[in-house]
Design a protein around this motif. Structure first.
Motif, PDB file in Angstrom:
ATOM      1  N   PRO A 184      62.413  23.492  55.727  1.00  0.00           N
ATOM      2  CA  PRO A 184      61.255  23.124  56.548  1.00  0.00           C
ATOM      3  C   PRO A 184      61.498  21.753  57.185  1.00  0.00           C
ATOM      4  CG  PRO A 184      60.596  23.822  54.346  1.00  0.00           C
ATOM      5  CD  PRO A 184      62.067  23.653  54.305  1.00  0.00           C
ATOM      6  N   PRO A 185      60.732  21.396  58.190  1.00  0.00           N
ATOM      7  CA  PRO A 185      60.915  20.079  58.828  1.00  0.00           C
ATOM      8  C   PRO A 185      60.807  18.940  57.817  1.00  0.00           C
ATOM      9  CG  PRO A 185      59.469  21.460  60.148  1.00  0.00           C
ATOM     10  CD  PRO A 185      59.682  22.201  58.853  1.00  0.00           C
ATOM     11  N   LEU A 186      61.825  18.105  57.788  1.00  0.00           N
ATOM     12  CA  LEU A 186      61.870  16.948  56.902  1.00  0.00           C
ATOM     13  C   LEU A 186      62.434  15.766  57.680  1.00  0.00           C
ATOM     14  CD1 LEU A 186      63.437  18.437  53.618  1.00  0.00           C
ATOM     15  CD2 LEU A 186      61.072  17.680  53.891  1.00  0.00           C
ATOM     16  N   ALA A 187      62.108  14.567  57.213  1.00  0.00           N
ATOM     17  CA  ALA A 187      62.753  13.385  57.774  1.00  0.00           C
ATOM     18  C   ALA A 187      64.243  13.433  57.429  1.00  0.00           C
ATOM     19  CB  ALA A 187      62.114  12.123  57.215  1.00  0.00           C
ATOM     20  N   PRO A 188      65.111  12.896  58.277  1.00  0.00           N
ATOM     21  CA  PRO A 188      66.545  12.903  57.974  1.00  0.00           C
ATOM     22  C   PRO A 188      66.833  12.260  56.621  1.00  0.00           C
ATOM     23  CG  PRO A 188      66.152  12.184  60.229  1.00  0.00           C
ATOM     24  CD  PRO A 188      64.809  12.232  59.555  1.00  0.00           C
ATOM     25  N   PHE A 189      67.775  12.842  55.881  1.00  0.00           N
ATOM     26  CA  PHE A 189      68.171  12.280  54.587  1.00  0.00           C
ATOM     27  C   PHE A 189      69.676  12.431  54.432  1.00  0.00           C
ATOM     28  CE2 PHE A 189      67.264  16.733  53.890  1.00  0.00           C
ATOM     29  CZ  PHE A 189      68.282  17.159  53.055  1.00  0.00           C
ATOM     30  N   ASP A 190      70.231  11.633  53.529  1.00  0.00           N
ATOM     31  CA  ASP A 190      71.676  11.607  53.291  1.00  0.00           C
ATOM     32  C   ASP A 190      72.008  12.544  52.133  1.00  0.00           C
ATOM     33  OD1 ASP A 190      74.338  11.055  52.925  1.00  0.00           O
ATOM     34  OD2 ASP A 190      74.077   8.926  52.457  1.00  0.00           O
ATOM     35  N   SER A 191      72.737  13.613  52.411  1.00  0.00           N
ATOM     36  CA  SER A 191      73.077  14.576  51.357  1.00  0.00           C
ATOM     37  C   SER A 191      74.047  14.000  50.330  1.00  0.00           C
ATOM     38  CB  SER A 191      73.677  15.841  51.970  1.00  0.00           C
ATOM     39  OG  SER A 191      74.876  15.549  52.663  1.00  0.00           O
TER      40      SER A 191
END
Length: 214
Positions: free
Chosen positions: A74-81
């Motif tokens: 779902p739409p999420l703020a960008p994050f570092d995997s």
């Protein structure tokens, strides 16, 4: 026929008659074989019952097994995997964001989180949907058409003594998750959940392998 032969024939007939009488008596009184009414009728299995429409929005068909795996989050703020803190927070946002106007239970949110879950956990979720109802808490939320959201600022790190240190392949996180609850009649009080997560590192980044509410 002389007298001797007549006597022998009479004796034979009497003997056969007695033996037949004894045999019939044994069948009537001493037999242990069950009669047809003594044999239990095998019970049949309970058939699938099509539920009627209720406020729980229970589907009227059996769930598809396995559930189809979502191809995107779902739409999420960008994050570092490659950052276990950010991956754990992203999973918490998806796992605990519920729309009772669409979702049948909190299980639907767990399915949405599958792209960020380790393969064993994702497989378990997709192949073993719940077989029981969603519970009274969910029914109360459904009755109010509640939408519960977890935003970027609603997941906070919690501390726990004795937590194992991170390694190159594993990490442990304890989080406090706040659900914002909106209804057509207005917002309800926030809900707070403490949850622990175990993460494992894969070639594509960190994935969550266990989610345990406290």
């Amino acid at each position: 026929m002389n007298t001797t032969q007549h006597t022998q024939l009479s004796t034979t007939i009497m003997t056969l008659t007695a033996v037949a009488a004894i045999g019939l008596s044994a069948v009537a009184c001493g037999s242990t074989s069950p009669s047809p009414t003594d044999v239990a009728t095998p019970s049949t299995s309970t058939p699938f019952t099509t539920p009627t429409a209720t406020t729980s929005r229970v589907p009227a068909t059996r769930p598809v097994i396995p559930q189809p795996a979502p191809t995107a989050l779902p739409p999420l703020a960008p994050f570092d995997s490659e950052n276990p803190d950010e991956v754990a927070a992203a999973v918490a946002q998806v796992w605990y964001s519920w729309d009772t106007t669409v979702d049948l239970s909190a299980y639907d949110a767990r399915v949405r989180a599958v792209p960020l879950l380790e393969s064993d956990l994702g497989h378990s979720i997709l192949n073993f949907p719940p077989v029981s109802g969603p519970g009274s808490d969910w029914l109360e939320l459904t009755a109010q058409n509640a939408v519960l959201t977890v935003g970027d600022g609603d997941v906070r790190a919690a501390s726990e003594t004795g937590a194992p240190p991170d390694t190159a392949t594993s990490a442990y996180r304890l989080l406090t998750v706040t659900q914002k609850v909106a209804t057509a009649q207005g917002p309800l009080p926030d809900r707070s959940i403490v949850v622990s997560m175990v993460l494992s590192h894969s070639p594509g980044g960190w994935l969550v392998s266990k989610v345990v509410p406290r």
